[in-house]
Design a protein around this motif. Structure first.
Motif, PDB file in Angstrom:
ATOM      1  N   GLY A   1       0.860  -1.218  -0.036  1.00  0.00           N
ATOM      2  CA  GLY A   1      -0.064   0.237  -0.014  1.00  0.00           C
ATOM      3  C   GLY A   1       0.920   1.192  -0.043  1.00  0.00           C
ATOM      4  O   GLY A   1       2.219   1.340   0.054  1.00  0.00           O
ATOM      5  N   SER A   2       0.286   2.267  -0.038  1.00  0.00           N
ATOM      6  CA  SER A   2       0.827   3.726  -0.165  1.00  0.00           C
ATOM      7  C   SER A   2       0.345   4.643   0.845  1.00  0.00           C
ATOM      8  O   SER A   2      -0.602   4.508   1.338  1.00  0.00           O
ATOM      9  N   PHE A   3       1.360   5.361   1.298  1.00  0.00           N
ATOM     10  CA  PHE A   3       1.148   6.531   2.396  1.00  0.00           C
ATOM     11  C   PHE A   3       1.480   7.772   2.050  1.00  0.00           C
ATOM     12  O   PHE A   3       2.737   7.876   1.655  1.00  0.00           O
ATOM     13  N   ILE A   4       0.907   8.602   1.928  1.00  0.00           N
ATOM     14  CA  ILE A   4       1.025  10.204   1.068  1.00  0.00           C
ATOM     15  C   ILE A   4       0.796  10.932   2.355  1.00  0.00           C
ATOM     16  O   ILE A   4      -0.186  11.040   3.024  1.00  0.00           O
ATOM     17  N   THR A   5       2.050  11.702   2.718  1.00  0.00           N
ATOM     18  CA  THR A   5       1.819  12.542   4.027  1.00  0.00           C
ATOM     19  C   THR A   5       2.474  13.864   3.870  1.00  0.00           C
ATOM     20  O   THR A   5       3.488  14.041   2.671  1.00  0.00           O
ATOM     21  N   LYS A   6       1.975  14.851   4.531  1.00  0.00           N
ATOM     22  CA  LYS A   6       2.686  16.330   4.343  1.00  0.00           C
ATOM     23  C   LYS A   6       3.637  16.174   5.519  1.00  0.00           C
ATOM     24  O   LYS A   6       3.548  15.695   6.457  1.00  0.00           O
ATOM     25  N   VAL A   7       4.744  16.729   5.071  1.00  0.00           N
ATOM     26  CA  VAL A   7       5.810  16.979   6.072  1.00  0.00           C
ATOM     27  C   VAL A   7       6.374  18.363   5.957  1.00  0.00           C
ATOM     28  O   VAL A   7       6.436  18.821   4.729  1.00  0.00           O
ATOM     29  N   PHE A   8       6.497  18.885   7.044  1.00  0.00           N
ATOM     30  CA  PHE A   8       7.177  20.157   7.057  1.00  0.00           C
ATOM     31  C   PHE A   8       8.944  20.119   7.162  1.00  0.00           C
ATOM     32  O   PHE A   8       9.607  19.442   7.802  1.00  0.00           O
ATOM     33  N   ARG A   9       9.679  21.102   6.315  1.00  0.00           N
ATOM     34  CA  ARG A   9      11.316  20.736   6.184  1.00  0.00           C
ATOM     35  C   ARG A   9      11.744  21.435   7.546  1.00  0.00           C
ATOM     36  O   ARG A   9      11.656  22.692   7.559  1.00  0.00           O
ATOM     37  N   SER A  10      12.070  20.646   8.153  1.00  0.00           N
ATOM     38  CA  SER A  10      12.623  21.074   9.528  1.00  0.00           C
ATOM     39  C   SER A  10      13.870  20.180   9.751  1.00  0.00           C
ATOM     40  O   SER A  10      14.311  19.086   9.041  1.00  0.00           O
ATOM     41  N   LYS A  11      14.457  20.249  10.838  1.00  0.00           N
ATOM     42  CA  LYS A  11      15.466  19.247  11.209  1.00  0.00           C
ATOM     43  C   LYS A  11      15.248  17.886  11.310  1.00  0.00           C
ATOM     44  O   LYS A  11      16.198  16.718  11.157  1.00  0.00           O
ATOM     45  N   ASP A  12      13.787  17.673  11.654  1.00  0.00           N
ATOM     46  CA  ASP A  12      13.276  16.456  11.762  1.00  0.00           C
ATOM     47  C   ASP A  12      13.064  15.855  10.236  1.00  0.00           C
ATOM     48  O   ASP A  12      12.607  14.609  10.356  1.00  0.00           O
ATOM     49  N   TYR A  13      12.944  16.461   9.244  1.00  0.00           N
ATOM     50  CA  TYR A  13      12.733  15.859   7.927  1.00  0.00           C
ATOM     51  C   TYR A  13      13.553  14.797   7.544  1.00  0.00           C
ATOM     52  O   TYR A  13      12.971  13.922   7.103  1.00  0.00           O
ATOM     53  N   GLN A  14      14.819  14.909   7.741  1.00  0.00           N
ATOM     54  CA  GLN A  14      15.673  13.769   7.269  1.00  0.00           C
ATOM     55  C   GLN A  14      15.450  12.570   8.136  1.00  0.00           C
ATOM     56  O   GLN A  14      15.062  11.503   7.316  1.00  0.00           O
ATOM     57  N   PRO A  15      15.245  12.732   9.188  1.00  0.00           N
ATOM     58  CA  PRO A  15      15.122  11.358  10.312  1.00  0.00           C
ATOM     59  C   PRO A  15      13.689  10.792   9.815  1.00  0.00           C
ATOM     60  O   PRO A  15      13.701   9.664   9.697  1.00  0.00           O
ATOM     61  N   LEU A  16      12.847  11.626   9.472  1.00  0.00           N
ATOM     62  CA  LEU A  16      11.733  11.159   9.147  1.00  0.00           C
ATOM     63  C   LEU A  16      11.363  10.483   7.888  1.00  0.00           C
ATOM     64  O   LEU A  16      11.225   9.265   7.768  1.00  0.00           O
ATOM     65  N   LEU A  17      12.406  10.776   7.030  1.00  0.00           N
ATOM     66  CA  LEU A  17      12.585  10.172   5.519  1.00  0.00           C
ATOM     67  C   LEU A  17      13.164   8.898   5.672  1.00  0.00           C
ATOM     68  O   LEU A  17      12.740   7.853   5.143  1.00  0.00           O
ATOM     69  N   TRP A  18      14.192   8.778   6.445  1.00  0.00           N
ATOM     70  CA  TRP A  18      14.723   7.430   6.913  1.00  0.00           C
ATOM     71  C   TRP A  18      13.837   6.502   7.162  1.00  0.00           C
ATOM     72  O   TRP A  18      13.938   5.431   7.159  1.00  0.00           O
ATOM     73  N   ILE A  19      13.008   6.997   8.340  1.00  0.00           N
ATOM     74  CA  ILE A  19      12.324   5.946   8.832  1.00  0.00           C
ATOM     75  C   ILE A  19      11.225   5.405   7.869  1.00  0.00           C
ATOM     76  O   ILE A  19      10.841   4.289   7.737  1.00  0.00           O
ATOM     77  N   PHE A  20      10.699   6.364   7.014  1.00  0.00           N
ATOM     78  CA  PHE A  20       9.843   5.964   5.776  1.00  0.00           C
ATOM     79  C   PHE A  20      10.430   4.801   5.021  1.00  0.00           C
ATOM     80  O   PHE A  20       9.863   3.865   4.632  1.00  0.00           O
ATOM     81  N   GLN A  21      11.749   5.189   4.836  1.00  0.00           N
ATOM     82  CA  GLN A  21      12.287   4.195   3.966  1.00  0.00           C
ATOM     83  C   GLN A  21      12.566   3.084   4.424  1.00  0.00           C
ATOM     84  O   GLN A  21      12.788   1.843   3.859  1.00  0.00           O
ATOM     85  N   GLN A  22      12.594   2.716   5.799  1.00  0.00           N
ATOM     86  CA  GLN A  22      12.448   1.373   6.485  1.00  0.00           C
ATOM     87  C   GLN A  22      11.299   0.609   6.154  1.00  0.00           C
ATOM     88  O   GLN A  22      11.147  -0.475   6.331  1.00  0.00           O
ATOM     89  N   PHE A  23      10.079   1.538   5.984  1.00  0.00           N
ATOM     90  CA  PHE A  23       8.890   0.610   5.715  1.00  0.00           C
ATOM     91  C   PHE A  23       8.503   0.620   4.422  1.00  0.00           C
ATOM     92  O   PHE A  23       7.376  -0.181   4.065  1.00  0.00           O
ATOM     93  N   PHE A  24       8.983   1.453   3.550  1.00  0.00           N
ATOM     94  CA  PHE A  24       8.371   1.420   2.166  1.00  0.00           C
ATOM     95  C   PHE A  24       9.547   1.140   1.142  1.00  0.00           C
ATOM     96  O   PHE A  24      10.622   1.381   1.357  1.00  0.00           O
ATOM     97  N   LYS A  25       9.070   0.531   0.139  1.00  0.00           N
ATOM     98  CA  LYS A  25      10.194  -0.051  -1.001  1.00  0.00           C
ATOM     99  C   LYS A  25      10.468   1.520  -1.682  1.00  0.00           C
ATOM    100  O   LYS A  25      11.533   1.655  -2.102  1.00  0.00           O
ATOM    101  N   LYS A  26       9.590   2.488  -1.868  1.00  0.00           N
ATOM    102  CA  LYS A  26       9.901   3.551  -2.747  1.00  0.00           C
ATOM    103  C   LYS A  26       9.602   4.637  -2.035  1.00  0.00           C
ATOM    104  O   LYS A  26       8.155   4.915  -1.515  1.00  0.00           O
ATOM    105  N   VAL A  27      10.309   5.765  -1.820  1.00  0.00           N
ATOM    106  CA  VAL A  27       9.943   6.953  -1.115  1.00  0.00           C
ATOM    107  C   VAL A  27      10.417   8.318  -2.031  1.00  0.00           C
ATOM    108  O   VAL A  27      11.555   8.320  -2.299  1.00  0.00           O
ATOM    109  N   GLN A  28       9.364   9.134  -2.212  1.00  0.00           N
ATOM    110  CA  GLN A  28       9.707  10.115  -2.975  1.00  0.00           C
ATOM    111  C   GLN A  28       9.112  11.472  -2.386  1.00  0.00           C
ATOM    112  O   GLN A  28       7.951  11.424  -2.001  1.00  0.00           O
TER     113      GLN A  28
END
Ligand code: SAM
Length: 851
Positions: A152-179
């Protein structure tokens, strides 16, 4: 103070108005539309969960794009006004209550898409706001991980802050493709960005630390188990023991390791490598580490295994070099012993007692074997190389003869070889066949095959690989020494070609050439000249022309020297005449003239030489197709049947059409060709003017009407008026390309027109740019250039008689350029003072210049 102007986020932009126009509850609906246009996740979804959904814009979009009767659930802190076929819940997505409510609603179902457009109440301070935003996203992810179906797909709004990269990393652990993407509808000044995560991995167990902001954002716990680690790995299938192998511990020797065909495979089976060769144990590549590694292979890691493989390579090289040196020594010994054989033998017999120990003999034996081995190896290499070259040559020939395509060989397919006579091209095999001994014959054929076979037996492959360890220079060296040794031994060395010829000599008698050597060469020549490239050359016509020229020269009456000069002119005229349609039937002029040639004279010797030369040049064709004058006999020339069809002119075509319609007419025409003008008399002494006149009038009119001739003339005109094939093809190609382009442009334009989320003005702009890019409708404007009067300025009124676009230009540049040219002409720019630009130009109407 007046009313404050709306700035930034509060400004009502085009999407706001568009949402109002189209009935969407929020302008952010267009964000989802644009995201979906790019990633296409709504069309395939059957169940969707929208977190933070109020006022329901995204829900509207989802219900519009998802298949009918799909399950759509929306959750928000605030109530969502009802939307048909949408379930809405009023919950805080960070709470357990919300989770339970969703569980209740979904029961055992899983959703295909989870959306999150959550925006917490902000305004405390930037850092706090950013954190609460990231936290909300993390909570949305937690719910997504619980309710999303695998893939399945998860589409979310994220604000660019210092937490942006860690969030992306976490997404990558759960999904095949993160864009990450920012849709057009999202304001540029906004720090929001949308992350589209596709292909949910659905792990069995998830570490809760992932959803703990302390771990997720502050210090991302690198040691935390990744999802991949948490997904249970399937047990490998039990393969059992190999037959007869009852132990798990396998010991091999170094020699076996060196000989192993596949060293990696070998290492996977081996438990221990023991040293059975003192030379190799003491070799400097055999370090203590290597020895240690050899003791227990099973515990070795990737690095150590690579070390062992490198060590193996070194040892093999060392052995190959050793073999080479030994062969060299042997050769030196041999040469030494052969040259000083006599003397030394006597001396040594006198000085020392004979040292003929068994050891020496063994050594010699070894060296001999080594040399033989090397010899075989080199011969094998040579044979392979020869075979390869031969195959390449054949392939090239086949490609040239258009039997094969480059790189694709039909002839390579040896499937039909069992039916080929070439497989029994040895006399031995043939005789076995004829005796009916199929086994022996097969063996003979096999033997033959083995000679050329690229594949080697196990032993051979080892030899080959040893050779491959040597440098090319070394190989060459060995080869040369081998040759010398062979020569000394008195071996009868024959070249490859001779060998082949010999083999051919005693080859299969069944393989008989169907053509003689000459015929074969002729057929090869004609095959070569039948290629497309020669098709433009009218070779037949050339040959015929040469023959005729030769005959004409031969048939000239002797003594008439003035005619000699005109021969060439006559020849040309005759050719022109031949090209004409109304060529008179009956004996040719050549035949007439040839009568005179029987009376030879001294002057004709030059001509004869010329004829001989020409005949030679025409490759014997003259003899075949032309008339031969053999003493008293005159051979009537026979027209070659392979002669090309002549292109007829309108008169000829009209005549031909008559013949084609009726047999009788054809017969009449042939009969009618025997008339009093058909047989020319000897016209040697007739003056030239009369000859010309005769040509015009001594002919019977062709039985065709002028109307028919006119009709064919018209047809010719039509054909000639047509463009040549290539031009027509190019034009057609251009037209096709244009149509294709138009089609594409049309599609693009339609897409723009059908887009709902952009304003009319923007649509127009996009359409314009599409058409501009395609170059459609772009016509070159005709511009009239006007040279302005001095001081007229840029604004010039349209002069009378100037239509369309006009541009006013400065006359000075033109004048400057003229001046430069003039200077150059005068010589190296040394032209006196001369006013720059000369006098003023007459500007205005008179200088209109169209481009
Ligand atoms: C930008 S709006 C969403 C707009 C929506 N996507 C649409 O198209 O209409 C953000 C929403 O997040 C909601 N929200 C913020 N924090 C929330 C929370 N903890 N739980 C549920 N909803 C929350 C707000 O109530 C608000 O309605």
């Amino acid at each position: 103070m007046g009313k404050k102007l709306k700035v930034g986020k509060t400004r009502k932009d085009k999407f706001y108005h568009l949402a109002k126009e189209t009935g969407y509850r929020s302008r952010s609906s267009f964000k989802l539309i644009q995201l979906n246009r790019k990633y296409q996740f709504l069309q395939k979804a059957r169940a969707l969960l929208d977190l933070c959904a109020a006022p329901g814009g995204w829900l509207q979009v989802a219900s519009k794009f998802m298949p009918v009767s799909s399950l759509i659930i929306g959750v928000d802190l605030v109530p969502i006004k009802a939307i048909p076929n949408v379930v809405s819940l009023q919950e805080d997505i960070t709470t357990e209550k919300c989770r339970q409510a969703l569980r209740k609603e979904l029961q055992t179902w899983k959703v295909d898409v989870v959306l999150n457009d959550g925006a917490p109440n902000v305004g405390a301070n930037w850092e706090h706001d950013a954190f609460s935003q990231a936290h909300l996203t993390l909570m949305a992810l937690k719910l997504a991980c619980e309710f999303l179906a695998k893939g399945g797909s998860f589409i979310t709004k994220v604000f660019r802050s210092k937490d942006y990269q860690p969030l992306l990393w976490i997404f990558q652990q759960f999904f095949k493709k993160v864009q990450a993407t920012k849709p057009q509808a999202s304001r540029n000044e906004s720090a929001e960005i949308f992350v589209v995560c596709q292909g949910y991995l659905a792990p069995n167990k998830i570490d809760n630390k992932f959803f703990d902001p302390k771990h997720a954002f502050k210090e991302v716990d690198v040691q935390a188990k990744t999802v991949k680690e948490l997904i249970p790995v399937k047990k490998p299938k039990a393969e059992g023991y190999a037959d007869g192998d009852l132990t798990l511990y396998h010991t091999f020797s170094v020699t076996e390791f060196l000989k192993a065909e596949n060293p990696v495979d070998f290492l996977s089976k081996a438990s221990e490598i023991t040293f059975d060769n003192a030379g190799l144990t003491s070799h400097r590549a055999t370090t203590n580490e290597i020895k240690e590694c050899c003791r227990d292979i099973k515990v070795l890691g990737r690095k150590e295994l690579r070390l062992l493989l490198n060590w193996r390579g070194k040892l093999r090289k060392f052995l190959a070099k050793k073999l080479k040196d030994e062969a060299k020594e042997l050769e030196q010994d041999m040469s030494f012993s052969s040259s000083d054989e006599g003397e030394n033998a006597e001396k040594e017999s006198k000085k020392e007692p004979k040292k003929s120990t068994e050891e020496d003999e063994e050594d010699a034996e070894m060296e001999k074997k080594l040399a033989e081995l090397k010899e075989e190896e080199v011969a094998e290499l040579r044979r392979k190389k020869r075979k390869l070259l031969k195959e390449r040559r054949k392939q090239r020939e086949r490609v040239e003869l258009k039997m094969d395509l480059p790189g694709v060989s039909i002839a390579d397919n040896n499937d039909s070889s069992m039916f080929s006579l070439h497989t029994i091209n040895k006399a031995k095999a043939l005789s076995e066949f004829s005796r009916g001994d199929m086994k022996a014959a097969d063996a003979a054929v096999d033997e033959e095959d083995r000679d050329d076979d690229v594949y080697l037996s196990d032993g051979d492959s080892d030899k080959m690989s040893l050779a491959s360890d040597l440098d090319p220079d070394d190989l060459e060296d060995i080869e040369q020494r081998q040759k010398q040794m062979d020569a000394k031994k008195g071996k009868k060395k024959v070249s490859f070609n001779v060998e082949e010829e010999e083999e051919e000599g005693q080859g299969n008698e069944l393989l008989v050439d169907l053509e003689g050597k000459e015929e074969k060469r002729d057929s090869e020549t004609s095959l070569w000249f039948s290629k497309d490239i020669f098709s433009e050359l009218d070779l037949d016509a050339d040959a015929d022309r040469e023959i005729r020229q030769a005959q004409r020269l031969q048939s000239r009456p002797s003594g008439d020297k003035s005619r000699k000069r005109k021969a060439v002119e006559e020849e040309a005229a005759a050719e022109r005449e031949e090209a004409g349609p109304s060529r008179e039937a009956g004996p040719s002029r050549e035949a007439e003239g040839s009568e005179g040639s029987s009376s030879d004279s001294d002057d004709s010797s030059d001509d004869e030489r010329e004829i001989a030369h020409m005949k030679k040049a025409s490759g014997g064709l003259a003899g075949a197709a032309g008339a031969e004058d053999d003493g008293d006999f005159q051979v009537v020339p026979v027209e070659s049947t392979s002669k090309r069809a002549r292109i007829l002119d309108p008169e000829g075509l009209a005549l031909g059409s008559q013949i084609a319609t009726s047999k009788k007419k054809e017969r009449d025409l042939i009969n009618g060709s025997f008339h009093r003008f058909a047989n020319s008399e000897d016209m040697c002494d007739i003056p030239e003017w009369l000859l010309e006149d005769e040509k015009k009038h001594r002919r019977r009119p062709v039985p065709v009407t002028p109307e028919m001739v006119e009709e064919y003339k018209q047809r010719w005109k039509e054909i000639n008026a047509r463009p040549i094939k290539r031009v027509a093809e190019a034009k057609a190609r251009k037209k096709r390309r244009m149509l294709k382009k138009m089609e594409q442009v049309k599609k693009k334009a339609e897409a723009v027109v059908n887009t709902v989320d952009i304003s009319e003005r923007e649509k127009m702009a996009q359409l314009k740019s599409i058409y501009k890019k395609a170059g459609v409708g772009k016509e070159k404007r005709e511009v009239t250039y006007l040279v302005a009067k001095k001081g007229a300025g840029r604004k010039v009124r349209r002069p009378a008689g100037v239509k369309g676009f006009f541009r006013v230009v400065d006359g000075r540049m033109k004048k400057d350029m003229r001046g430069e040219k003039r200077k150059e002409r005068r010589g190296g720019g040394k032209g006196g003072k001369g006013k720059k630009g000369g006098k003023g130009t007459k500007a205005g109407k008179g200088h209109a210049n169209k481009k």
